[in-house]
Scaffold this motif. Sequence first.
Motif, PDB file in Angstrom:
ATOM      1  N   LEU A  67       0.838  -1.186   0.000  1.00  0.00           N
ATOM      2  CA  LEU A  67       0.000   0.000   0.000  1.00  0.00           C
ATOM      3  C   LEU A  67       0.882   1.247   0.000  1.00  0.00           C
ATOM      4  O   LEU A  67       1.911   1.283   0.656  1.00  0.00           O
ATOM      5  N   GLU A  68       0.447   2.249  -0.752  1.00  0.00           N
ATOM      6  CA  GLU A  68       1.166   3.514  -0.772  1.00  0.00           C
ATOM      7  C   GLU A  68       0.745   4.315   0.454  1.00  0.00           C
ATOM      8  O   GLU A  68      -0.437   4.411   0.771  1.00  0.00           O
ATOM      9  N   GLN A  69       1.718   4.867   1.165  1.00  0.00           N
ATOM     10  CA  GLN A  69       1.411   5.616   2.374  1.00  0.00           C
ATOM     11  C   GLN A  69       1.654   7.104   2.139  1.00  0.00           C
ATOM     12  O   GLN A  69       2.688   7.494   1.608  1.00  0.00           O
ATOM     13  N   LEU A  95     -12.956   9.238   5.031  1.00  0.00           N
ATOM     14  CA  LEU A  95     -12.915   7.848   5.472  1.00  0.00           C
ATOM     15  C   LEU A  95     -13.928   7.694   6.604  1.00  0.00           C
ATOM     16  O   LEU A  95     -14.144   8.633   7.376  1.00  0.00           O
ATOM     17  N   PRO A  96     -14.552   6.509   6.740  1.00  0.00           N
ATOM     18  CA  PRO A  96     -15.519   6.319   7.825  1.00  0.00           C
ATOM     19  C   PRO A  96     -14.830   6.402   9.191  1.00  0.00           C
ATOM     20  O   PRO A  96     -13.723   5.898   9.372  1.00  0.00           O
ATOM     21  N   ALA A  97     -15.494   7.029  10.161  1.00  0.00           N
ATOM     22  CA  ALA A  97     -14.916   7.218  11.496  1.00  0.00           C
ATOM     23  C   ALA A  97     -14.710   5.891  12.215  1.00  0.00           C
ATOM     24  O   ALA A  97     -13.786   5.756  13.017  1.00  0.00           O
ATOM     25  N   THR A 112      -1.392  15.000  11.952  1.00  0.00           N
ATOM     26  CA  THR A 112      -0.923  14.354  10.733  1.00  0.00           C
ATOM     27  C   THR A 112      -1.070  12.847  10.901  1.00  0.00           C
ATOM     28  O   THR A 112      -0.562  12.273  11.859  1.00  0.00           O
ATOM     29  N   VAL A 113      -1.783  12.224   9.960  1.00  0.00           N
ATOM     30  CA  VAL A 113      -2.101  10.801  10.004  1.00  0.00           C
ATOM     31  C   VAL A 113      -1.581  10.155   8.719  1.00  0.00           C
ATOM     32  O   VAL A 113      -1.586  10.781   7.662  1.00  0.00           O
ATOM     33  N   VAL A 114      -1.124   8.914   8.795  1.00  0.00           N
ATOM     34  CA  VAL A 114      -0.682   8.191   7.604  1.00  0.00           C
ATOM     35  C   VAL A 114      -1.888   7.466   7.015  1.00  0.00           C
ATOM     36  O   VAL A 114      -2.493   6.622   7.669  1.00  0.00           O
ATOM     37  N   ILE A 115      -2.241   7.831   5.783  1.00  0.00           N
ATOM     38  CA  ILE A 115      -3.354   7.182   5.080  1.00  0.00           C
ATOM     39  C   ILE A 115      -2.746   6.196   4.081  1.00  0.00           C
ATOM     40  O   ILE A 115      -1.815   6.540   3.357  1.00  0.00           O
ATOM     41  N   GLU A 116      -3.279   4.965   4.066  1.00  0.00           N
ATOM     42  CA  GLU A 116      -2.777   3.943   3.149  1.00  0.00           C
ATOM     43  C   GLU A 116      -3.695   3.839   1.940  1.00  0.00           C
ATOM     44  O   GLU A 116      -4.910   3.704   2.094  1.00  0.00           O
ATOM     45  N   LEU A 123      -7.747   3.266   2.003  1.00  0.00           N
ATOM     46  CA  LEU A 123      -8.263   2.092   2.701  1.00  0.00           C
ATOM     47  C   LEU A 123      -8.115   2.151   4.215  1.00  0.00           C
ATOM     48  O   LEU A 123      -8.938   1.613   4.934  1.00  0.00           O
ATOM     49  N   ASN A 124      -7.051   2.767   4.696  1.00  0.00           N
ATOM     50  CA  ASN A 124      -6.747   2.662   6.116  1.00  0.00           C
ATOM     51  C   ASN A 124      -6.100   3.942   6.617  1.00  0.00           C
ATOM     52  O   ASN A 124      -5.507   4.680   5.833  1.00  0.00           O
TER      53      ASN A 124
END
Length: 187
Positions: A67-69, A95-97, A112-116, A123-124
């Motif tokens: 997955l790309e982060q 994204l759903p909570a 700052t959050v890492v989204i995959e 997705l995540n």
Amino acid sequence: MPKINGNEIRPGNVLEHNDGLWVAVKVDHVKPGKGGAFAQVEMKNLRNGSKLNERFRSADKVERVRLEQKDQQFLYENDGMLVFMDTETFDQIELPADLLGDRRPFLQDGMTVVIEFYEEEALNAQLPQKVTCEIVETEPVVKGQTAANSFKPAILDNGVKIMVPPFVGQGEHVVVNTDTMEYSERA
């Protein structure tokens, strides 16, 4: 995408299996007295959250997905959807909570959050491993109570209850590990 053997699956690996994307949550390597060894893998679907227990023999080939982060900034929550923004392109995604589950209260404005991403699909979301919170309610500090394993309950500013050492008082800031949801250290 690389194919790996069934005995190379590790927790956290993302696999393409049964036309879906699954993350390996728990992996047990079993060597029965009779027959060949296998990996018992508990998997969670990244798209709908369903769970599956699957058995992979060492000869089985599984598609491992990378997955790309991307780092994204949390903006706000709207009707059960979390809105994030790419800090470079300013594109916004939702994204759903419930994706964060029990860790949702640790998500703070501007964090700052890492989204995959898989191709262009988000997705995540992974929170930072450590988050600083303030203790709003706990028992007062008792002098002389320094036993090694004694902890007391405390309520954080986000409403989460954790156990803290006896020397930590109300109004103090503490660092909480978001993976284990436990006290880590004083801030």
